[in-house]
Structure formats: structure tokens, C-alpha cells
Design a protein around this motif. Structure first.
Motif, PDB file in Angstrom:
ATOM      1  N   TYR A  62      -3.049  49.564 -19.669  1.00 35.43           N
ATOM      2  CA  TYR A  62      -2.953  48.368 -19.388  1.00 35.43           C
ATOM      3  C   TYR A  62      -2.532  47.372 -20.590  1.00 35.43           C
ATOM      4  O   TYR A  62      -2.085  46.460 -20.711  1.00 35.43           O
ATOM      5  CB  TYR A  62      -4.181  47.704 -18.597  1.00 35.43           C
ATOM      6  N   SER A  64       2.141  41.312 -11.404  1.00 38.93           N
ATOM      7  CA  SER A  64       2.548  42.671 -10.879  1.00 38.93           C
ATOM      8  C   SER A  64       3.684  42.553  -9.751  1.00 38.93           C
ATOM      9  O   SER A  64       3.528  43.289  -8.644  1.00 38.93           O
ATOM     10  CB  SER A  64       1.388  43.588 -10.461  1.00 38.93           C
ATOM     11  N   HIS A  71       5.857  46.330 -12.132  1.00 36.50           N
ATOM     12  CA  HIS A  71       4.594  46.656 -11.485  1.00 36.50           C
ATOM     13  C   HIS A  71       3.922  47.972 -11.870  1.00 36.50           C
ATOM     14  O   HIS A  71       2.806  48.300 -11.464  1.00 36.50           O
ATOM     15  CB  HIS A  71       4.720  46.745 -10.001  1.00 36.50           C
ATOM     16  N   THR A  91       0.055  48.650 -12.403  1.00 39.48           N
ATOM     17  CA  THR A  91      -0.683  48.341 -10.981  1.00 39.48           C
ATOM     18  C   THR A  91      -1.662  49.336 -10.346  1.00 39.48           C
ATOM     19  O   THR A  91      -2.714  49.450 -10.629  1.00 39.48           O
ATOM     20  CB  THR A  91      -0.166  47.402 -10.067  1.00 39.48           C
ATOM     21  N   TYR A 101      -5.452  50.053 -10.952  1.00 45.65           N
ATOM     22  CA  TYR A 101      -6.209  49.949 -10.099  1.00 45.65           C
ATOM     23  C   TYR A 101      -7.124  51.226  -9.719  1.00 45.65           C
ATOM     24  O   TYR A 101      -8.212  51.020  -9.284  1.00 45.65           O
ATOM     25  CB  TYR A 101      -5.361  49.469  -8.496  1.00 45.65           C
ATOM     26  N   LYS A 127      -4.536  37.088 -10.375  1.00 47.34           N
ATOM     27  CA  LYS A 127      -3.555  36.877  -9.432  1.00 47.34           C
ATOM     28  C   LYS A 127      -3.453  35.347  -9.330  1.00 47.34           C
ATOM     29  O   LYS A 127      -2.207  34.623  -9.269  1.00 47.34           O
ATOM     30  CB  LYS A 127      -3.518  37.277  -8.286  1.00 47.34           C
ATOM     31  N   ALA A 146      -3.341  48.622  -4.302  1.00 45.70           N
ATOM     32  CA  ALA A 146      -2.339  48.066  -5.338  1.00 45.70           C
ATOM     33  C   ALA A 146      -1.135  47.957  -4.787  1.00 45.70           C
ATOM     34  O   ALA A 146      -0.604  46.757  -5.123  1.00 45.70           O
ATOM     35  CB  ALA A 146      -2.656  49.043  -6.566  1.00 45.70           C
TER      36      ALA A 146
END
Lengths: 500, 470
Positions: free
Chosen positions: B156, B213, B218, B221, B225, B241, B293
Motif C-alpha cells: 500500500y 480503488s 485497483h 485493494t 484488504y 472512500k 475488496a
């Protein structure tokens, strides 16, 4: 009249379901109480809908018992109302649901509480479909029915239940989402989703074709029409008896009702344009599925295919757009609701006893189950449209209606009746007559009291409406006339405009 | 002194972060007390936001904006952070991540998001963004002995840093071609003839798409997650988000509104790609966090569809969608936190097998939430999609509408798959009963809201329709 009778009819079942949901305590007591609550609420609802029929004014074509409430921020109203066409379907629904509940109590072995909740929620949603006078509300109820039905098939179904439940859910959902697009488009084109207003406005001709197709995609899957009928045999075969009854008797009718109310009412020009397509699909459905039905080894599958064929008659009648055709198809839907329900219950009776739906497992039942043989005979004959049963009234009128439009179509369609006689009588012969071979079958008991009462009620109604369909005609007559007049007026207007 | 009133919530949060840090140092085993205090601080912050003056105000040399939109988003952020803290409390304790820093990092990140939502200037925006991102990197790798968690944090960090870099580059291009970092000035100076600034817009969109994402940005993600502790995953799935989408809306509708013909196609593409990938890729997943996700990717696709219309009703659709998405996902994660047996939390969807037999009520709420996520009427999820498609069809974007609705059908498949496992399969060993009302309460609340939304759908619409972006 100030009492909101339609809301009451719609919401009584779900209130019953709520009470069942919150009952707690010893398993046995809970089940007993749930049964009482379910029977009570569904029967009360049936009585209430009889009262609705009694106080219904058959001399006017307008919507009655209208209820209106603000709902989504001013642009969608929660609007309910009935006319002569929808009231019969409401009666059918409230009549069939108690039957499903009685049959479920007999044959469902586990999670009976959840089953009753699912059936009652289903009833609410189905009634909502027939009462709603707003497209968004209609869609809400129409789609919402997927959830309980998915669970009924999936939890209480047979061996391949998961596959069938998924197929049922995804097929129907795919058909319906296009209708959602159409509904929203109508809102932006006409400025409202209020059905009463929409029935009086003419939707621009260019849009009508697309909107008609979008609605058609949804109804064709639900009805089901050939070639998107393949989910139906699977769903029917795997669903528990009560589930099959709801599916065949009511769920399929939602689509027929949708065709009459929305396709004809809102898009007359497109309906006229696409009539040949519908005729073609209906004819294929009638002939092809009848032939397929002949070959079935599984009783439920056979009846499922025969349903598709019968619904073929319904679409023929609707799109013949004659008084006889339309009235015939409504009567046909009601009578098919009774007959198919009864036939599935008949199969369910056998299945409960030795857990087999195969035709070959049986034979010679007449020797050990005489009452059953009699009842089954009545429904077999009704299914093939013998005069004196309600099946005859519907099919005859549909053919009369179709005859006025196209002789060729009517001739081909009447072949379907012969085929129906073939597969139904053959089924009857193989199951009821013949030699009693299998030792399992020899020990089978005849109908018990509950089964007898249920089936005799259905048989009585089938015969009653066969001899005296007048109450049905009186109810629908004015509304159907009005529908055809509107349709014709719209078509004439279009032709004169085009002529210029 | 006058301006202090307007940033009271942010000031209060910063002060409480510092105070909590000091408390944490002096009290031993202080997770419990810090966690409770954090929740208190959040409640108080919500009260402060609600108490703010209602009229639109710009402060600090027009670089900070307080309007109804930002207030609404702030309330969402604070309330849902609060819920996440309560539902995940038990999980955090059982998984040995109950350090006192955990809640503090979470509210620091929340503070960053509040700044983002209110920012009216590229620099303020970037500061807020970095504050929240830095906290998120730490959170993702919070279970530091765990390989997967560390991997998630690193992944990340690397990808997010890249996205931040692109974003910053975009900001500098915009600044270079418009001569200002203020949103309003940018809006006045931008027009379609200014071709070079389009690059800046594209870079900014890429950066923002990464944060929410959207496909094709994405990639991080599913791994993040899955790798992060579930408590952090639930935070990831909900709170950033909100902030990122709020900023997305702000960017598109304030500084870039005049060049809508340039960015509209990009957003439509992002939206379609996210919807399709979210629907298709989730089908094969067995890990419920990974599945969530992909599901969240799909949902962001729908939210972007509203944004892509470029109309006020579209934005309102997006905000409604976001709100309902949050309620549903809160419930979904509540259910995931319930999958506990003898102090082990389960993540495979097959562990849910036969849940309906052992835990009928939990199964029922899961059922409601999953059908709602699939967008089946009459549940809340349907209305979320309904508003979006109302706006989309109003603007005659039929292709987008049809693709969106077909992907609804595809995505219904994997939600149905979980329902199948819960209701149709043979029961396994039951999970433990929970008596923790911090977890039960939000779950019940979320299922009831999802189920009952149809009774009075105007409630949300009325609040949101008073929000105007421009």
C-alpha cells in the motif's frame, strides 16, 4: 370509503410473517403457533379480498379503492388501486396462498417457521404487483419476489436445487433490469411514473419500440416464453410442492398481467408492430413445448412444460387484441392458476409418499387410491381443455380471438390442444392405470383429509367456472372494453398521423 | 478569532490526539481507556460539526471551505469511524493489536480526512491527503509479526506513494497553467482551450482513482484488504472512500467543471471498468475480505457513474449511493466480525456454511445485507442504484446504464453464492455467541436501516437534496 383496504390486503401477510419471526420458545410450540398465525393471516386476507370483490363496482372501467401517499421525494407516489383485470389476480393470489400453506404444513419437514415466513412475504410482494399503480412500486414488488422464491427453491428444494435457484434468480433478474431502465426512461420522457396518468398520455412513437422491448424482455422471461423458458422446468422440478404451486399459479401470471396492463396500455403502437413476433414465439411455445412435454419422464417437468404451452395461449390471446382474446387469456390465466396448482399438488401427493417424481415408478394407482384417481382425472381433463372445465372457456375464447386476427395462427394453435390431450392422457394412463408392479407403491395410502379438502376445493372451482364463468366475465368486461377502445383510439390516431 | 468557530471540530480533534498520546504514555495497558476516550472524542466532534454555522463560509484566505456538503461528509466520516471502532474492539483485543496507538492513529487519519473534505486549495488538500495516507500505511501493517499484514502495508505504501506523486505532479501542472492553487481561481482560469492543463487533470484523476480503488488503479485493494487485520480492513473499506469520493466530487465540480467534456469520458471509463471488474473478479474469491475488496471496487464504479453525469442530480445520486454503501458495508463487516470460534476469526466464505441453522438471526441480517449489496428491491441497495441510474438516464447515457445494470446481475451471482452457503449448505460447528453490544448494535442498526429504508426513502433524499456543490 376511507378504510385502506388494499394496503390492508397487501400488508396483512407480512405482519403475520413478522409475528412468526418474533415467536420464541420451545420448538414444538413455536411451530404450532407459526402454523396458526400463517393460516389465520392468509385466510383473513382471502376473506378480505372476497369483501373487496363484493364491494367492487363492475360498471366502471376506472381504478377503484385508490390510495395515494407521498413516497420518494415528490416524484414517485405510493399509489395503489384495482380495476376489473387486477382484482381477479388478487383473488387468485389470496386463494392460492392458504392452499400453499396447508400443503407446506403437510409436506415440509424442517424449518417450517422460515418456510411460512417466506410464503407470507411472497404473498405480500405478489399482491403488491397486482395492486400497484406506479411503475417504480410495481418494479419494487415484481423484483422483490425473487428473494423469497430463491430461498424457497434453494432451502426446501430437491437434489439440484442450488442450480435451479440460481438459474431462476439470474434469468429473471437479467430480464428485469432492462425494464428498470425503461421505467426510468419513461419518467424522463413523460415526467411521471404514475400509471393512471401514463395510460392517458401517448408516449412518443420513436421511444415506444425500445421501451416495449425492454418491458417485453422482463415479461417474456417471467411468463416464460420460448426461448427463455428454460429456467421454468428446472425451477419447478426442484422446488417443493408449495413453491411450484406459487410459481405456476401466480408468479407466471404477473408477467401476463404486465403484458396487459403495461405493454398494451402504454405502448399500443409498438404492441401492434411486434404482434407477429409474439404470435411466432407463442406458436413455437405451444407446439414445441407440447412435444417436449410428451417425452418427459418426470411428472413435474411434464407439467412445467405444459405450463409454458398454456402460457403460449395466454400471449396469443393478449396480442390478438380482441375482446374475446383478451378476456379468454385472463380466464385462461385464472384457470391455469387453479389447474396447474392442483396438478402440482397431485404430484406432490405422490412425492410425499414414496419420494419419486418419475412416471415409471408408478402405475395402477387406481386400485389403491381411487379418490386420488378421480381428482387427478378432473384436473387432467381440465388441463387439456375439456368443455365443462374452466380450461375450455379460456382456450376457446383465445382461439376465437386469434381467429379474427389470423386463421393460420389459430389453426396451428389448436393443434396444441390436441397435443395437450395427448401428453396429459398419456400421463394419466401411465400413472393411474396399468399394472401395479412396485411393492413400494402397493403400500401407498389414499388422500388424507387435508389433501382431499384442498384438491376438492380446487376441483369445485375448476368445474364451477367451467359451467358458469359469468362472475369472472362480469368483473373484467368493462375494463377490457375500455382497454381495447383506448388501444384502438391510439392506433387510429397514429395511422392518421402517418397517413398525413 | 471569528474563524476559530469554523474549524472547531478539527482543532478539537488535534488537541485530543495530543492529549490521548500523553494519557497513553502515562497509563499502563491503556488501550481500553484510550479506545473509549477516542469514541467519546468522536461523539463530541460530531456534535461540534453539527453545531457549525449552516451558511457556506470560506476561511483562511479562501483555502478552507465549510458548506453543507463538507459538513455532511464530515459527519459520515466521524460517525462511521466511531462504529468501526466499536465493532472491531473485540477483534483488536483478541488479535494482539490492542496497542494504545491504534485508536490514536485512526483518529489522526480521520483528522486528515476532515481537512481533505473541507479543502478549497490544492495545498490544503494535499496536506490532508498525506496525513490520512501516512496513518493508513501504519494501520495496514499494524499486525507487524504477521507476514501478510507487513506485505499489505508495504504494498500500500509503495503504490500509494506513487499515486500521491502523480497527484502532486498533476497539482503542480494545474498550478503552472492556471496560476493559482485556489479552486475558485482554477475554475475561472481553466477552459478547454488550455490543452496542457488537461494533463494535470488526468494526473489528479489517476491519483484520486487510486484512493477510491477504481479500475485500473485497483491492484492494491484485494491484497491490502486481505492482508491487513480485519479491523483495519473494515476501516479501509469505509472511511477513506468517503473522503476520497468527497474530494473527487469537489475536484470535478469546482475547479474542473468548465472542462467537463474533457474528463467525462475518463470517469465513464473508470466507472464501467470498475463495475465490470468488480462483478467478474469477485466470482472466484473464497476469502471474504478479498471478496469485499472486489465488491467495493464494483460499488465505487456505480458511485462514479453518478459523478460522470456532471449534473447536480448525479452528485446527489453519488452521495446517496455512498451513504447507503457505508451502511451496508458496516453491516457486512459486522457479520464478518461475528465469524469467531474459540478466539479465532474465520475468513473463508465456506466457514459460513449452514449459518442459518446455528445463528438464524445473524444469518437473516447477513441475508438482508447481501441482497441489498446485490441491489435487489425493496432493500436499500436498490434505491442507491436507482438514484444513480435516474441521473444517468436523465443525461441520456444509455450505454452506461445498460452496462451498469448488466453488471448488477453478474455481481448478484457472488452475493447469491454466499447466501447459498449460509442457507443451503450443511451446517458446520456453530460460531460463538457475542454479547458485545458494540458489535451487535451497529449490525442490528445497519440491517434494520437496510431493510426498512423503503418505508420512508425521502428521509435521505431530503437531506441530500439541500446539498449543492456549485
Amino acid at each position: 370509503m376511507n378504510f385502506p383496504i388494499l394496503s390492508a390486503i397487501i400488508f396483512i401477510p407480512i405482519i403475520g410473517a413478522f409475528f412468526i419471526l418474533i415467536t420464541k420458545g420451545v420448538q414444538k410450540n413455536v411451530e404450532k403457533n407459526s402454523k396458526y398465525v400463517a393460516i389465520f393471516s392468509s385466510l383473513a386476507n382471502f376473506l378480505l379480498s372476497l369483501f373487496l370483490w363484493y364491494s367492487f363496482d363492475t360498471t366502471t372501467s376506472g381504478f377503484q379503492f385508490i390510495e395515494e401517499k407521498k413516497w420518494i421525494g415528490g416524484f414517485v407516489k405510493f399509489q395503489l388501486g384495482v380495476d376489473g383485470i387486477s382484482i381477479l389476480f388478487i383473488l387468485l393470489t389470496t386463494f392460492i396462498t392458504p392452499i400453499c400453506i396447508f400443503s407446506g404444513i403437510e409436506s415440509i419437514k424442517f424449518k417450517i417457521k422460515e418456510f411460512l415466513i417466506a410464503v407470507l412475504v411472497m404473498e405480500t410482494l405478489m399482491l403488491g404487483v397486482f395492486c400497484s399503480l406506479d411503475l417504480v412500486i410495481f418494479y419494487l414488488f415484481f423484483e422483490g419476489g425473487l428473494i423469497p422464491m430463491f430461498l424457497i427453491i434453494g432451502i426446501w428444494g430437491g437434489a439440484k436445487r442450488v442450480y435451479s435457484a440460481f438459474k431462476f434468480f439470474l434469468f429473471t433478474l437479467l430480464g428485469s433490469v432492462l425494464m428498470l431502465i425503461a421505467i426510468i426512461s419513461i419518467y424522463w420522457i413523460a415526467g411521471t411514473t404514475d400509471v393512471i396518468v401514463l395510460l392517458k398520455t401517448t408516449i412518443p412513437y420513436d421511444y415506444q419500440y425500445f421501451l416495449w422491448l425492454a418491458f417485453f424482455s422482463s415479461f417474456a422471461v417471467k411468463l416464460p416464453m420460448w426461448p427463455v423458458h428454460t429456467w421454468l422446468p428446472d425451477a419447478h422440478v426442484e422446488a417443493p410442492t408449495a413453491g411450484s404451486v406459487i410459481l405456476a399459479a401466480i408468479l407466471l401470471k404477473m408477467a401476463g398481467y404486465g403484458f396487459i396492463r403495461f405493454s398494451l396500455g402504454l405502448f399500443p403502437i409498438a404492441s401492434d408492430y411486434f404482434t407477429p413476433l409474439i404470435f411466432l414465439m407463442s406458436l413455437i411455445a405451444i407446439i414445441y413445448t407440447s412435444l417436449v412435454a410428451l417425452m418427459q419422464e418426470d411428472m413435474k417437468k411434464l407439467i412445467a412444460y405444459s405450463s409454458v404451452a398454456h402460457m403460449g395461449f395466454v400471449t396469443l390471446g393478449i396480442f390478438s387484441i380482441t375482446k374475446q382474446g383478451l378476456e379468454g387469456s385472463i380466464i385462461q390465466m385464472i384457470s391455469h392458476g387453479l389447474i396447474s396448482a392442483a396438478l402440482f399438488l397431485c404430484v406432490g401427493v405422490l412425492y410425499d409418499r414414496i419420494n419419486s417424481r418419475m412416471i415409471s415408478s408408478y402405475g395402477g394407482l387406481v386400485n389403491i387410491m381411487p379418490k386420488y384417481a378421480l381428482v387427478f382425472m378432473i384436473f387432467t381433463l381440465a388441463a387439456l381443455g375439456l368443455p365443462g372445465t374452466s380450461g375450455f372457456v379460456g382456450e376457446f375464447l383465445v382461439l376465437v380471438g386469434t381467429f379474427q386476427k389470423s386463421i393460420f395462427v389459430a389453426v396451428i394453435a389448436s393443434l396444441g390442444i390436441i397435443l395437450a390431450a395427448a401428453y396429459m392422457l398419456w400421463l394419466y394412463r401411465r400413472v393411474i392405470f396399468g399394472r401395479l408392479v412396485s411393492p413400494e407403491v402397493k403400500d401407498m395410502k389414499d388422500l388424507n383429509k387435508t389433501e382431499l379438502y384442498i384438491l376438492f376445493t380446487l376441483a369445485f372451482l375448476t368445474l364451477f367456472f367451467g359451467f358458469y364463468p359469468e362472475p369472472l366475465f362480469v368483473t373484467i368486461d368493462v375494463s377490457v372494453n375500455n382497454l381495447i377502445e383506448n388501444y384502438q383510439a391510439n392506433l387510429d390516431l397514429y395511422l392518421t398521423k402517418k397517413g398525413n | 478569532m471569528q474563524t476559530i468557530i469554523y474549524i472547531l471540530p478539527e482543532l478539537f480533534l488535534s488537541l485530543s490526539i495530543m492529549t490521548l498520546l500523553i494519557v497513553g504514555v502515562f497509563v499502563k495497558n491503556s488501550f481500553k481507556i484510550i479506545n473509549s476516550l477516542t469514541i467519546l472524542c468522536l461523539i463530541f466532534a460530531v456534535a461540534l460539526v453539527l453545531n457549525q454555522p449552516q451558511e457556506t463560509t470560506k476561511i483562511f484566505n479562501n483555502s478552507y471551505l465549510i458548506d453543507k456538503f463538507s459538513m455532511f461528509m464530515k459527519i459520515l466520516i466521524l460517525v462511521f469511524t466511531l462504529f468501526i471502532l466499536t465493532i472491531s474492539r473485540d477483534y483488536v483485543k483478541k488479535n494482539d493489536i490492542d496497542k494504545m496507538e491504534y485508536p490514536i492513529i485512526i483518529i489522526s487519519s480521520t483528522l486528515g480526512m476532515l481537512l481533505m473534505v473541507s479543502s478549497y486549495d490544492l495545498i490544503v488538500f494535499y496536506l490532508g491527503l498525506e496525513l490520512q495516507s501516512l496513518c493508513l500505511y501504519i494501520l495496514a501493517s499494524f499486525k507487524r509479526e504477521d507476514e501478510k499484514s507487513t506485505e499489505a502495508g508495504l504494498k500500500y505504501f509503495v503504490l500509494s506513494a506513487l499515486a500521491s506523486g502523480l497527484l502532486l505532479y498533476g497539482c503542480s501542472l494545474i498550478y503552472g497553467f492556471t496560476g493559482s492553487t485556489n479552486f475558485e481561481v482554477i475554475s475561472n482560469n481553466l477552459d478547454s482551450s488550455n490543452k496542457a492543463s488537461i494533463f494535470g487533470i488526468v494526473f489528479i484523476i489517476v491519483g484520486l482513482a487510486f484512493k477510491i480503488s477504481a479500475v485500473p488503479f485497483h491492484m492494491w485493494t484485494p491484497d491490502v484488504y486481505e492482508g491487513s487485520p480485519t479491523s483495519v480492513t473494515s476501516f479501509f473499506a469505509l472511511i477513506p472512500k468517503i473522503a476520497a469520493l468527497a474530494v473527487f466530487i469537489r475536484f470535478m465540480y469546482v475547479p474542473f467543471i468548465n472542462v467537463i467534456d474533457q474528463w467525462q469520458t475518463i470517469i465513464i471509463f473508470l466507472s464501467i471498468a470498475s463495475m465490470i471488474l468488480g462483478a467478474v473478479a469477485a466470482i472466484g474469491q473464497n476469502n471474504i475480505k478479498r471478496l469485499m475488496a472486489y465488491s467495493s471496487i464494483g460499488h465505487m464504479g456505480y458511485a462514479l457513474a453518478g459523478l460522470a453525469t456532471g449534473s447536480n442530480s448525479g452528485v446527489q445520486g453519488t452521495i446517496i449511493y455512498l451513504t447507503i454503501y457505508l451502511v451496508m458495508n458496516l453491516g457486512a463487516f459486522g457479520c464478518i466480525f461475528m465469524m469467531k470460534r474459540e478466539n479465532i476469526y474465520y475468513e473463508n466464505i465456506n466457514d459460513l456454511s449452514g449459518l442459518s441453522k446455528n445463528h438464524p438471526m445473524l444469518a437473516l441480517s447477513f441475508l438482508i445485507i447481501l441482497f441489498s449489496l446485490a441491489g435487489i428491491p425493496p432493500l436499500a441497495g436498490f434505491f442507491a442504484k436507482f438514484y444513480i441510474f435516474m441521473a444517468v438516464i436523465e443525461n441520456k447515457m444509455y450505454t452506461l446504464a445498460i452496462i451498469g445494470l448488466v453488471t448488477t446481475v453478474i455481481s448478484a451471482f457472488y452475493y447469491l453464492r454466499i447466501i447459498k452457503i449460509i442457507y443451503f449448505d450443511k451446517p458446520k460447528k456453530p460460531f460463538e455467541e457475542t454479547y458485545d453490544w458494540g458489535l451487535k448494535g451497529p449490525l442490528i442498526l445497519s440491517s434494520i436501516l437496510t431493510l426498512m429504508y423503503f418505508i420512508y426513502p425521502s428521509s435521505l433524499i431530503d437531506i441530500i437534496s439541500s446539498i449543492l456543490i456549485y
